[in-house]
Write an enzyme that holds these catalytic residues in place. Sequence first.
Site, PDB file in Angstrom:
ATOM      1  CE  LYS A   9      -3.693  -2.604   2.120  1.00  0.00           C
ATOM      2  NZ  LYS A   9      -4.249  -3.190   3.331  1.00  0.00           N
TER       3      LYS A   9
ATOM      4  CD  GLN B 269      -3.493  -4.791   6.422  1.00  0.00           C
ATOM      5  OE1 GLN B 269      -3.579  -3.772   5.773  1.00  0.00           O
ATOM      6  NE2 GLN B 269      -3.833  -5.959   5.926  1.00  0.00           N
TER       7      GLN B 269
ATOM      8  CG  ASP C 127     -10.337  -1.166   4.902  1.00  0.00           C
ATOM      9  OD1 ASP C 127     -10.056  -1.724   3.821  1.00  0.00           O
ATOM     10  OD2 ASP C 127      -9.670  -1.304   5.947  1.00  0.00           O
TER      11      ASP C 127
HETATM   12  N1  GUN Z   1      -6.670  -7.513   5.993  1.00  0.00           N
HETATM   13  C1  GUN Z   1      -6.929  -8.324   4.942  1.00  0.00           C
HETATM   14  N2  GUN Z   1      -7.704  -7.697   4.044  1.00  0.00           N
HETATM   15  C2  GUN Z   1      -7.933  -6.464   4.526  1.00  0.00           C
HETATM   16  C3  GUN Z   1      -8.651  -5.331   4.047  1.00  0.00           C
HETATM   17  O1  GUN Z   1      -9.271  -5.341   2.983  1.00  0.00           O
HETATM   18  N3  GUN Z   1      -8.628  -4.228   4.844  1.00  0.00           N
HETATM   19  C4  GUN Z   1      -7.981  -4.196   6.031  1.00  0.00           C
HETATM   20  N4  GUN Z   1      -8.038  -3.080   6.738  1.00  0.00           N
HETATM   21  N5  GUN Z   1      -7.302  -5.229   6.505  1.00  0.00           N
HETATM   22  C5  GUN Z   1      -7.279  -6.344   5.747  1.00  0.00           C
END
Ligand code: GUN
Length: 286
Positions: A53, A97, A120
């Site tokens: 990211k 996350q 998200d």
């Molecule tokens: N962990 C695995 N997939 C995701 C996601 O789409 N968003 C977040 N915040 N954590 C994750």
Amino acid sequence: MSAQRIEGKQISDAIRVEIGEETAKLAQRGIVPGLAVVLVGEDPASKVYVGSKEKACQQLGFYSEVHRLPASTTQEELLAVIDKLNNQSTIHGILVQLPLPKHIEEKPVIDAISVHKDVDGFHPISVGNLTIGDDSLLPCTPSGVIELIKRTGIEIAGRHAVVIGRSNIVGKPVAMLLLREHATVTICHSRTADMEAIAKTADILVVAIGKPKAIGRSFVKPGAVIIDVGINRLPDGKLAGDVDYDDVLDTAGYVTPVPGGVGPMTITMLMLNTLKAAKQANGIGE
Ligand code: GUN
């Protein structure tokens, strides 16, 4: 006849070019989209995702902050970080996350993120807006699934879409998005009776169950579009989807590979959400 492979990487790259162009236009007005990613603890997979990211932000000219907090961080300390980011004008998107360490409750953390910065799409208000069809930031993997289908030139309206899996992160929101695109939607899950027969009626089959190669050709209507959201690590270290790709190839019309299908779309949709949040924060419409 062999199914057409849906090239997620190529579609994702094309969207990133569009995001780059929009970002350059915003830069002329002094606006730089900003994303904050919060990582608590040392989960190895999460570390890789967070790194990807950060890299995507650099490539697109976004401002980014990564808050790497120790596993011992308390719920209060994490909420304080979110509060600060909610009030920071250089940040338009906040992503915490998941999964979080066991001593931290997920729900109050998600609820604490400003809905305007909820890139998200996990906040209950974002979920509500999606459900009633109001504008909102959409969850990244589900919106990536829809983009893959649309950009391959596949019609969704009027088709029967079957979603296997009912998670809050993928199954439920992808079903709502397919409904919004005017599909007739069926959701299957672990308690569904005769899932195979239902799946076999699908024009569009979306699979998100987290079980390697669980879905083979006996679940597939000839010519169906198969979107495989699963990413599973096999004992030999290779990656496999929830769909047995080689097995369905002769039956399906279109199929996404793993890796290289849905995966590359998720971070791209996160970047698109951050761009959208930055525009909205500056009073710029779509
Ligand atoms: N962990 C695995 N997939 C995701 C996601 O789409 N968003 C977040 N915040 N954590 C994750």
